[in-house]
Design a protein around this motif. Structure first.
Motif, mmCIF file in Angstrom:
data_model
loop_
_atom_site.group_PDB
_atom_site.id
_atom_site.type_symbol
_atom_site.label_atom_id
_atom_site.label_comp_id
_atom_site.label_asym_id
_atom_site.label_seq_id
_atom_site.Cartn_x
_atom_site.Cartn_y
_atom_site.Cartn_z
ATOM 1 N N SER A 78 -5.068 -2.395 -10.537
ATOM 2 C CA SER A 78 -6.163 -2.545 -9.584
ATOM 3 C C SER A 78 -6.332 -1.273 -8.769
ATOM 4 O O SER A 78 -5.407 -0.470 -8.622
ATOM 5 C CB SER A 78 -5.898 -3.732 -8.660
ATOM 6 N N ASP A 79 -7.535 -1.102 -8.226
ATOM 7 C CA ASP A 79 -7.829 0.050 -7.382
ATOM 8 C C ASP A 79 -6.996 -0.049 -6.110
ATOM 9 O O ASP A 79 -7.102 -1.022 -5.364
ATOM 10 C CB ASP A 79 -9.317 0.094 -7.053
ATOM 11 N N GLN A 80 -6.184 0.976 -5.861
ATOM 12 C CA GLN A 80 -5.226 0.878 -4.756
ATOM 13 C C GLN A 80 -5.847 1.087 -3.391
ATOM 14 O O GLN A 80 -5.562 0.379 -2.449
ATOM 15 C CB GLN A 80 -4.112 1.913 -4.967
ATOM 16 N N GLN B 107 7.451 -7.304 -6.089
ATOM 17 C CA GLN B 107 7.542 -8.681 -6.557
ATOM 18 C C GLN B 107 6.946 -8.791 -7.964
ATOM 19 O O GLN B 107 6.008 -8.063 -8.306
ATOM 20 C CB GLN B 107 6.803 -9.630 -5.612
ATOM 21 N N MET B 108 7.500 -9.713 -8.759
ATOM 22 C CA MET B 108 7.046 -9.898 -10.131
ATOM 23 C C MET B 108 6.951 -11.389 -10.416
ATOM 24 O O MET B 108 7.826 -12.167 -10.028
ATOM 25 C CB MET B 108 8.027 -9.241 -11.110
ATOM 26 N N ILE B 109 5.898 -11.763 -11.129
ATOM 27 C CA ILE B 109 5.690 -13.158 -11.487
ATOM 28 C C ILE B 109 4.978 -13.215 -12.834
ATOM 29 O O ILE B 109 4.246 -12.290 -13.202
ATOM 30 C CB ILE B 109 4.864 -13.888 -10.394
ATOM 31 N N GLY B 110 5.213 -14.313 -13.573
ATOM 32 C CA GLY B 110 4.555 -14.504 -14.852
ATOM 33 C C GLY B 110 3.432 -15.519 -14.742
ATOM 34 O O GLY B 110 3.577 -16.570 -14.112
ATOM 35 N N LEU B 111 2.283 -15.181 -15.334
ATOM 36 C CA LEU B 111 1.135 -16.073 -15.382
ATOM 37 C C LEU B 111 0.762 -16.263 -16.846
ATOM 38 O O LEU B 111 0.672 -15.277 -17.592
ATOM 39 C CB LEU B 111 -0.053 -15.498 -14.610
ATOM 40 N N GLY B 112 0.576 -17.514 -17.257
ATOM 41 C CA GLY B 112 0.296 -17.732 -18.657
ATOM 42 C C GLY B 112 -0.657 -18.872 -18.904
ATOM 43 O O GLY B 112 -0.927 -19.701 -18.019
ATOM 44 N N THR B 113 -1.169 -18.909 -20.120
ATOM 45 C CA THR B 113 -2.046 -19.976 -20.554
ATOM 46 C C THR B 113 -1.226 -20.990 -21.348
ATOM 47 O O THR B 113 -0.699 -20.663 -22.418
ATOM 48 C CB THR B 113 -3.195 -19.428 -21.415
ATOM 49 N N GLN C 168 0.805 -1.217 0.000
ATOM 50 C CA GLN C 168 0.000 0.000 0.000
ATOM 51 C C GLN C 168 0.841 1.270 0.000
ATOM 52 O O GLN C 168 0.305 2.362 -0.199
ATOM 53 C CB GLN C 168 -0.911 0.010 1.227
ATOM 54 N N TYR C 169 2.142 1.134 0.214
ATOM 55 C CA TYR C 169 2.999 2.315 0.249
ATOM 56 C C TYR C 169 3.651 2.598 -1.105
ATOM 57 O O TYR C 169 4.560 3.432 -1.205
ATOM 58 C CB TYR C 169 4.068 2.152 1.328
ATOM 59 N N LEU C 170 3.194 1.890 -2.126
ATOM 60 C CA LEU C 170 3.565 2.167 -3.511
ATOM 61 C C LEU C 170 2.287 2.179 -4.324
ATOM 62 O O LEU C 170 1.275 1.595 -3.914
ATOM 63 C CB LEU C 170 4.526 1.112 -4.061
ATOM 64 N N GLY C 171 2.301 2.832 -5.467
ATOM 65 C CA GLY C 171 1.099 2.873 -6.279
ATOM 66 C C GLY C 171 1.403 3.141 -7.735
ATOM 67 O O GLY C 171 2.417 3.764 -8.068
ATOM 68 N N TYR C 172 0.535 2.624 -8.585
ATOM 69 C CA TYR C 172 0.585 2.969 -10.011
ATOM 70 C C TYR C 172 -0.529 3.980 -10.242
ATOM 71 O O TYR C 172 -1.719 3.653 -10.161
ATOM 72 C CB TYR C 172 0.388 1.739 -10.889
ATOM 73 N N ILE C 173 -0.159 5.235 -10.506
ATOM 74 C CA ILE C 173 -1.116 6.326 -10.639
ATOM 75 C C ILE C 173 -1.313 6.627 -12.118
ATOM 76 O O ILE C 173 -0.374 7.070 -12.801
ATOM 77 C CB ILE C 173 -0.641 7.585 -9.891
ATOM 78 N N SER D 215 -2.574 -3.957 -0.462
ATOM 79 C CA SER D 215 -1.610 -4.190 -1.532
ATOM 80 C C SER D 215 -2.312 -3.981 -2.860
ATOM 81 O O SER D 215 -3.533 -3.812 -2.917
ATOM 82 C CB SER D 215 -1.027 -5.606 -1.450
ATOM 83 N N SER D 216 -1.532 -4.007 -3.919
ATOM 84 C CA SER D 216 -2.108 -3.771 -5.231
ATOM 85 C C SER D 216 -1.254 -4.475 -6.267
ATOM 86 O O SER D 216 -0.135 -4.912 -5.984
ATOM 87 C CB SER D 216 -2.188 -2.270 -5.522
ATOM 88 N N VAL D 217 -1.814 -4.619 -7.486
ATOM 89 C CA VAL D 217 -1.079 -5.275 -8.562
ATOM 90 C C VAL D 217 -1.183 -4.438 -9.828
ATOM 91 O O VAL D 217 -2.126 -3.683 -10.028
ATOM 92 C CB VAL D 217 -1.608 -6.702 -8.837
ATOM 93 N N LEU D 218 -0.169 -4.583 -10.660
ATOM 94 C CA LEU D 218 -0.150 -4.011 -11.999
ATOM 95 C C LEU D 218 0.075 -5.164 -12.961
ATOM 96 O O LEU D 218 1.097 -5.852 -12.884
ATOM 97 C CB LEU D 218 0.968 -2.969 -12.126
ATOM 98 N N ASP D 219 -0.887 -5.425 -13.836
ATOM 99 C CA ASP D 219 -0.795 -6.520 -14.793
ATOM 100 C C ASP D 219 -0.535 -5.972 -16.191
ATOM 101 O O ASP D 219 -1.236 -5.052 -16.644
ATOM 102 C CB ASP D 219 -2.094 -7.334 -14.826
ATOM 103 N N LEU D 220 0.467 -6.534 -16.861
ATOM 104 C CA LEU D 220 0.725 -6.253 -18.265
ATOM 105 C C LEU D 220 0.459 -7.545 -19.026
ATOM 106 O O LEU D 220 1.160 -8.542 -18.832
ATOM 107 C CB LEU D 220 2.160 -5.788 -18.480
ATOM 108 N N VAL D 221 -0.561 -7.531 -19.858
ATOM 109 C CA VAL D 221 -0.983 -8.737 -20.567
ATOM 110 C C VAL D 221 -0.436 -8.696 -21.995
ATOM 111 O O VAL D 221 -0.732 -7.762 -22.755
ATOM 112 C CB VAL D 221 -2.517 -8.860 -20.582
#
Length: 534
Positions: free
Chosen positions: A156-158, A206-212, A131-136, A163-169
């Motif tokens: 996501s709405d911070q 933290q960063m992680i990859g999610l895939g189909t 919560q102490y970082l954000g994508y504005i 916590s929050s996430v930033l997804d690049l698809v």
């Protein structure tokens, strides 16, 4: 097109009877690569026909490669699957003092690990932060060299999550030969949720990859529904980057427009030399009018508009050497600038500082002078300069956004910042309508005096009968307009200036027609009151 470096268009002779002067040999290697697609099944063979032209010669050949997908479902889950690597860096690695509001710029290179045995399409690159970082949106940015279909950005709405996430698809996935560069930024503590105090904090992204994955040998399972789709799976280990942020002790508050943000109850005159803005100047000072007695002391105050809800922690209040200076002040506070809460009294320390405990959270603070030093109280005005106010922007911390859990209880957030301040109510001691002034009926010794009301805000007017008696005029009389010899009357106005009253000096005060004001004051012998400044 392929050309030699030294012997363009010169080729050796293959006749054994001719001695070779030189020989030039080169080989052409053809490689094939298949994707991790369900239509590629075990033991399939694919033929590759290729032809090369060298001048007027054509060289052709046929080769093939086989698909080996012998892995079991268990092996597909463990080893024969995509493995992506993220090489993460912060653009300015030398920066060690990221502060609230700063942008931290990340560069990530995404590619397949040498042990990767699968691909993912589409692939989501997920950034997880607290919560102490954000994508504005509009302030932070994302860029990439990806050449597939346009990258989808999902933030996501911070607030008020922990916590929050930033997804690049990446819609068309990350294939074996891909090397993708991603640049993005995050804002440090955009909602001012972290309290100042400790000098440094560790922030981890933290960063992680999610895939189909394509289904092979029953893994992954097909999700049935309106549109069949494959279940997402992790395609990388968790990568992280840690950096340091600092949340220093509350800083000195800057006043962008001191002429509007700083107001006082009284000022000596309208001159620049005694302007309220000089309270924060290091070369000039503000001067209050000289008052006698203690009845008016509580009316001398200095007001600061901080333009936003602020946690005020300390104030430095200085006066010129040898001048009259406050030693005890009461600090009132308000969020409206109109109605103030009565605060605590504080005495200045030896270094002219006032430490406010507990801290005041408000937009407006008002320093009310309670006591001054003993320097010629009746001869010198209170003078102040080099004032500094220290505080922290509280942001959304502590600001109530909801009254309950149901959606009907949601209320809009309070307005924490406003560019417009309140009306200036500072009184200039040379203003005959708001400060001490006097008028006389010539030849009769009858005096009229208006001065600051010692009991409430406003004016109080008196009449002297020329012998030994003073009496208070009616409360609706705010100031003296002046004396008209032609009419033989002293004229008065109320606080609004819209009504007119008068007296001959020996009788009662009578109400007159306010439409006569302009006519009366324009008479040639009309005498306005005498202002008594200071």
């Amino acid at each position: 097109y392929i050309s030699t470096s030294d012997y363009d268009l010169v080729w050796p002779t293959y006749d054994d009877s001719v001695q070779m002067v030189f020989s030039l040999w080169f080989s052409l290697n053809v490689f094939g690569q298949i994707s991790d697609h369900p239509k590629f099944v075990d033991n399939q063979r694919y033929y590759l026909n290729f032809t090369f032209f060298i001048n007027d010669m054509a060289l052709s050949d046929v080769n093939f490669f086989s698909v080996r997908r012998y892995v079991s479902s268990g092996g597909r889950k463990t080893s024969f699957r995509p493995v992506l690597d993220f090489h993460v860096n912060i653009t300015d690695e030398n920066t060690t003092d990221f502060k609230p509001g700063d942008h931290v710029f990340f560069t990530v290179v995404i590619l397949h690990n040498k042990l990767s045995r699968g691909e993912a399409s589409p692939m989501t690159f997920r950034v997880i932060f607290d919560q102490y970082l954000g994508y504005i949106d509009g302030k932070d940015s994302v860029s990439t060299n990806y050449t597939g279909q346009p990258v989808e950005i999902r933030a996501s709405d911070q607030f008020p999550a922990d916590s929050s996430v930033l997804d690049l698809v990446f819609p068309t996935g990350v294939m074996f030969p891909d090397i993708i560069a991603v640049n993005f930024s995050l804002t440090v503590d955009p909602f001012s949720l972290r309290k100042e105090g400790l000098g440094e904090y560790k922030n981890t992204v933290q960063m992680i990859g999610l895939g189909t994955l394509s289904t092979y040998n029953g893994y992954p399972d097909l999700r049935s529904g309106y549109n069949d789709s494959y279940k997402q799976s992790t395609v990388s280990n968790i990568h992280h980057k840690t950096f340091t942020t600092i949340h220093p002790v509350c800083k000195q508050i800057e006043f962008d427009d001191p002429d509007l943000q700083i107001q006082v109850s009284y000022r000596y005159d309208e001159g620049v030399a005694n302007s309220p803005a000089n309270i924060i100047s290091s070369t000039q000072h503000w001067s209050a009018p000289i008052r006698t007695g203690e009845a008016w002391m509580d009316d001398i105050w200095i007001q600061f508009d901080l333009k936003r809800i602020t946690e005020v922690t300390k104030i430095f209040l200085k006066s010129p050497d040898g001048g009259r200076a406050p030693v005890t002040v009461r600090i009132d506070f308000s969020n409206s600038g109109v109605v103030f809460n009565r605060g605590k009294e504080y005495s200045k320390s030896f270094d002219d500082s006032i430490k406010i405990e507990p801290a005041i959270i408000a937009r407006f603070i008002r320093l009310v002078v309670i006591d001054t030093n003993d320097v010629t109280e009746n001869m010198k005005p209170i003078q102040i300069f080099k004032t500094r106010v220290f505080g922290c922007d509280v942001g959304l911390a502590g600001v109530e956004r909801t009254l309950g859990q149901s959606s009907e209880d949601v209320v809009p957030p309070r307005r924490l910042y406003g560019p417009i301040t309140v009306q200036n109510v500072s009184v200039d001691s040379t203003d005959a309508t708001k400060y001490r002034h006097v008028a006389e009926i010539p030849g009769e010794g009858i005096l009229f005096l208006c001065d600051m009301n010692p009991y409430r805000y406003g004016m109080m007017c008196y009449q002297y009968n020329g012998v030994d008696t003073w009496k208070v005029l009616p409360k609706f009389v705010n100031n003296i307009l002046g004396y008209s010899p032609k009419r033989g009357r002293m004229y008065f106005q109320d606080k609004s200036g819209g009504s007119l009253s008068s007296s001959t000096g020996v009788g009662r005060v009578e109400i007159d027609n306010p439409n006569l004001i302009s006519q009366i004051v324009s008479e040639s012998e009309f005498t306005p009151p005498l202002s008594v400044p200071g």
